[in-house]
Design a protein around this motif. Structure first.
Motif, PDB file in Angstrom:
ATOM      1  N   LEU A  34      87.238  15.170  22.061  1.00 23.51           N
ATOM      2  CA  LEU A  34      87.955  15.549  20.847  1.00 23.51           C
ATOM      3  C   LEU A  34      89.435  15.636  21.191  1.00 23.51           C
ATOM      4  O   LEU A  34      89.833  16.476  21.998  1.00 23.51           O
ATOM      5  N   LYS A  35      90.222  14.736  20.608  1.00 24.64           N
ATOM      6  CA  LYS A  35      91.640  14.618  20.936  1.00 24.64           C
ATOM      7  C   LYS A  35      92.498  15.104  19.781  1.00 24.64           C
ATOM      8  O   LYS A  35      92.246  14.778  18.622  1.00 24.64           O
ATOM      9  N   ALA A  36      93.524  15.914  20.088  1.00 24.55           N
ATOM     10  CA  ALA A  36      94.440  16.433  19.065  1.00 24.55           C
ATOM     11  C   ALA A  36      95.399  15.329  18.634  1.00 24.55           C
ATOM     12  O   ALA A  36      95.840  14.522  19.462  1.00 24.55           O
ATOM     13  N   THR A  37      95.747  15.309  17.350  1.00 23.45           N
ATOM     14  CA  THR A  37      96.705  14.326  16.848  1.00 23.45           C
ATOM     15  C   THR A  37      97.971  14.976  16.305  1.00 23.45           C
ATOM     16  O   THR A  37      98.839  14.284  15.796  1.00 23.45           O
ATOM     17  N   GLN A  38      98.064  16.308  16.394  1.00 22.44           N
ATOM     18  CA  GLN A  38      99.278  17.000  15.953  1.00 22.44           C
ATOM     19  C   GLN A  38      99.486  18.228  16.830  1.00 22.44           C
ATOM     20  O   GLN A  38      98.535  18.736  17.425  1.00 22.44           O
ATOM     21  N   PRO A  39     100.741  18.722  16.940  1.00 20.90           N
ATOM     22  CA  PRO A  39     100.983  19.901  17.778  1.00 20.90           C
ATOM     23  C   PRO A  39     100.614  21.196  17.051  1.00 20.90           C
ATOM     24  O   PRO A  39     100.825  21.319  15.849  1.00 20.90           O
ATOM     25  N   GLU A  40     100.053  22.136  17.805  1.00 22.86           N
ATOM     26  CA  GLU A  40      99.648  23.413  17.207  1.00 22.86           C
ATOM     27  C   GLU A  40      99.275  24.390  18.316  1.00 22.86           C
ATOM     28  O   GLU A  40      98.956  23.984  19.428  1.00 22.86           O
ATOM     29  N   ARG A  41      99.333  25.683  17.986  1.00 26.46           N
ATOM     30  CA  ARG A  41      98.800  26.710  18.882  1.00 26.46           C
ATOM     31  C   ARG A  41      97.345  26.971  18.515  1.00 26.46           C
ATOM     32  O   ARG A  41      97.040  27.254  17.361  1.00 26.46           O
ATOM     33  N   VAL A  42      96.455  26.898  19.488  1.00 28.20           N
ATOM     34  CA  VAL A  42      95.033  27.134  19.267  1.00 28.20           C
ATOM     35  C   VAL A  42      94.672  28.448  19.953  1.00 28.20           C
ATOM     36  O   VAL A  42      94.898  28.609  21.153  1.00 28.20           O
ATOM     37  N   THR A  43      94.122  29.385  19.198  1.00 27.13           N
ATOM     38  CA  THR A  43      93.811  30.699  19.745  1.00 27.13           C
ATOM     39  C   THR A  43      92.502  30.667  20.524  1.00 27.13           C
ATOM     40  O   THR A  43      91.691  29.744  20.379  1.00 27.13           O
ATOM     41  N   ALA A  44      92.289  31.703  21.341  1.00 18.71           N
ATOM     42  CA  ALA A  44      91.064  31.810  22.131  1.00 18.71           C
ATOM     43  C   ALA A  44      89.840  31.925  21.229  1.00 18.71           C
ATOM     44  O   ALA A  44      88.776  31.373  21.544  1.00 18.71           O
ATOM     45  N   ARG A  45      89.987  32.605  20.109  1.00 19.73           N
ATOM     46  CA  ARG A  45      88.871  32.728  19.154  1.00 19.73           C
ATOM     47  C   ARG A  45      88.485  31.385  18.559  1.00 19.73           C
ATOM     48  O   ARG A  45      87.295  31.090  18.362  1.00 19.73           O
ATOM     49  N   GLN A  46      89.494  30.556  18.237  1.00 19.48           N
ATOM     50  CA  GLN A  46      89.216  29.239  17.673  1.00 19.48           C
ATOM     51  C   GLN A  46      88.533  28.330  18.696  1.00 19.48           C
ATOM     52  O   GLN A  46      87.621  27.573  18.342  1.00 19.48           O
ATOM     53  N   SER A  89     103.147  44.489  20.816  1.00 22.09           N
ATOM     54  CA  SER A  89     102.213  44.309  21.920  1.00 22.09           C
ATOM     55  C   SER A  89     101.466  42.980  21.759  1.00 22.09           C
ATOM     56  O   SER A  89     101.427  42.395  20.677  1.00 22.09           O
ATOM     57  N   VAL A  90     100.849  42.530  22.850  1.00 23.91           N
ATOM     58  CA  VAL A  90     100.136  41.251  22.842  1.00 23.91           C
ATOM     59  C   VAL A  90      98.929  41.366  21.920  1.00 23.91           C
ATOM     60  O   VAL A  90      98.073  42.240  22.092  1.00 23.91           O
ATOM     61  N   ASP A  91      98.871  40.474  20.941  1.00 25.25           N
ATOM     62  CA  ASP A  91      97.828  40.504  19.920  1.00 25.25           C
ATOM     63  C   ASP A  91      96.668  39.588  20.310  1.00 25.25           C
ATOM     64  O   ASP A  91      95.507  39.957  20.201  1.00 25.25           O
ATOM     65  N   TYR A  92      96.977  38.360  20.740  1.00 25.24           N
ATOM     66  CA  TYR A  92      95.939  37.407  21.142  1.00 25.24           C
ATOM     67  C   TYR A  92      96.530  36.381  22.100  1.00 25.24           C
ATOM     68  O   TYR A  92      97.737  36.354  22.323  1.00 25.24           O
ATOM     69  N   TRP A  93      95.665  35.575  22.672  1.00 24.70           N
ATOM     70  CA  TRP A  93      96.073  34.529  23.609  1.00 24.70           C
ATOM     71  C   TRP A  93      95.866  33.176  22.961  1.00 24.70           C
ATOM     72  O   TRP A  93      94.892  32.969  22.229  1.00 24.70           O
ATOM     73  N   ALA A  94      96.790  32.251  23.225  1.00 27.07           N
ATOM     74  CA  ALA A  94      96.731  30.933  22.604  1.00 27.07           C
ATOM     75  C   ALA A  94      97.039  29.844  23.624  1.00 27.07           C
ATOM     76  O   ALA A  94      97.628  30.107  24.677  1.00 27.07           O
ATOM     77  N   ALA A  95      96.628  28.631  23.288  1.00 22.57           N
ATOM     78  CA  ALA A  95      96.949  27.451  24.091  1.00 22.57           C
ATOM     79  C   ALA A  95      97.849  26.559  23.264  1.00 22.57           C
ATOM     80  O   ALA A  95      97.580  26.322  22.086  1.00 22.57           O
ATOM     81  N   LYS A  96      98.949  26.084  23.854  1.00 21.92           N
ATOM     82  CA  LYS A  96      99.824  25.148  23.162  1.00 21.92           C
ATOM     83  C   LYS A  96      99.253  23.743  23.339  1.00 21.92           C
ATOM     84  O   LYS A  96      99.149  23.247  24.465  1.00 21.92           O
ATOM     85  N   VAL A  97      98.872  23.120  22.232  1.00 23.26           N
ATOM     86  CA  VAL A  97      98.244  21.803  22.271  1.00 23.26           C
ATOM     87  C   VAL A  97      99.215  20.773  21.714  1.00 23.26           C
ATOM     88  O   VAL A  97      99.687  20.907  20.586  1.00 23.26           O
ATOM     89  N   LYS A  98      99.513  19.758  22.519  1.00 25.80           N
ATOM     90  CA  LYS A  98     100.385  18.676  22.079  1.00 25.80           C
ATOM     91  C   LYS A  98      99.541  17.510  21.583  1.00 25.80           C
ATOM     92  O   LYS A  98      98.358  17.401  21.939  1.00 25.80           O
ATOM     93  N   PRO A  99     100.114  16.616  20.770  1.00 31.56           N
ATOM     94  CA  PRO A  99      99.369  15.445  20.312  1.00 31.56           C
ATOM     95  C   PRO A  99      98.930  14.584  21.491  1.00 31.56           C
ATOM     96  O   PRO A  99      99.712  14.342  22.407  1.00 31.56           O
ATOM     97  N   GLY A 100      97.692  14.137  21.464  1.00 31.79           N
ATOM     98  CA  GLY A 100      97.153  13.304  22.527  1.00 31.79           C
ATOM     99  C   GLY A 100      96.325  14.070  23.532  1.00 31.79           C
ATOM    100  O   GLY A 100      95.673  13.479  24.391  1.00 31.79           O
ATOM    101  N   ARG A 101      96.318  15.393  23.449  1.00 39.48           N
ATOM    102  CA  ARG A 101      95.581  16.216  24.407  1.00 39.48           C
ATOM    103  C   ARG A 101      94.083  16.205  24.093  1.00 39.48           C
ATOM    104  O   ARG A 101      93.678  16.427  22.945  1.00 39.48           O
ATOM    105  N   VAL A 102      93.247  15.945  25.103  1.00 39.41           N
ATOM    106  CA  VAL A 102      91.795  16.033  24.940  1.00 39.41           C
ATOM    107  C   VAL A 102      91.402  17.497  25.099  1.00 39.41           C
ATOM    108  O   VAL A 102      91.674  18.112  26.128  1.00 39.41           O
TER     109      VAL A 102
END
Length: 137
Positions: A34-46, A89-102
């Motif tokens: 599953l490859k991303a086609t747009q940039p976005e922050r993806v949370t740990a819950r997602q 305070s820190v609310d949640y953790w996220a991953a920065k996903v760039k376009p093209g990232r699997v």
């Protein structure tokens, strides 16, 4: 839920997600991804919700690899709090996903099951995605 065991600093700046992914754009483990086609922050819950949707459809057959890790702390202040008095305070953790990232990879199931599982997983994510397949070389 995924989060780092320890970090050098507790809080981070927001930053921008610009450009294409410079790594992690090829399938390394599975046959389908599953490859991303747009940039976005993806949370740990997602990420966890997508993983559950994928494994549930596969009925515990095959194998799933998660290729992203939420290592960016996202802070927020409580509701109805006045301006100032420092950063929240820190609310949640996220991953920065760039376009093209699997983001996810699957192996050990048929193409029909893999595509449907990845489609169900992509519904849980805030990014637009596409299913990629390993070309036999």
């Amino acid at each position: 839920m995924l989060q780092p065991k320890r970090t050098k600093f507790r809080k981070q700046f927001k930053g921008k997600i610009s450009g294409e992914a410079k790594g992690g754009f090829l399938l390394n483990f599975g046959t389908y991804g599953l490859k991303a086609t747009q940039p976005e922050r993806v949370t740990a819950r997602q990420i966890e919700a997508a993983r559950r949707a994928i494994t549930r459809h596969m009925k515990r057959q095959g194998r799933v690899w998660i290729r992203i890790f939420p290592d960016v702390p996202v802070s927020s202040k409580p509701t109805e709090v006045r301006m100032g008095k420092g950063k929240g305070s820190v609310d949640y953790w996220a991953a920065k996903v760039k376009p093209g990232r699997v983001m996810f990879e699957i192996d050990g199931v048929s193409e029909v099951i893999a595509r449907e599982a990845l489609r169900l997983g992509s519904m849980k994510l805030p990014v637009q995605t596409r299913v990629v397949e390993r070309e036999d070389w």
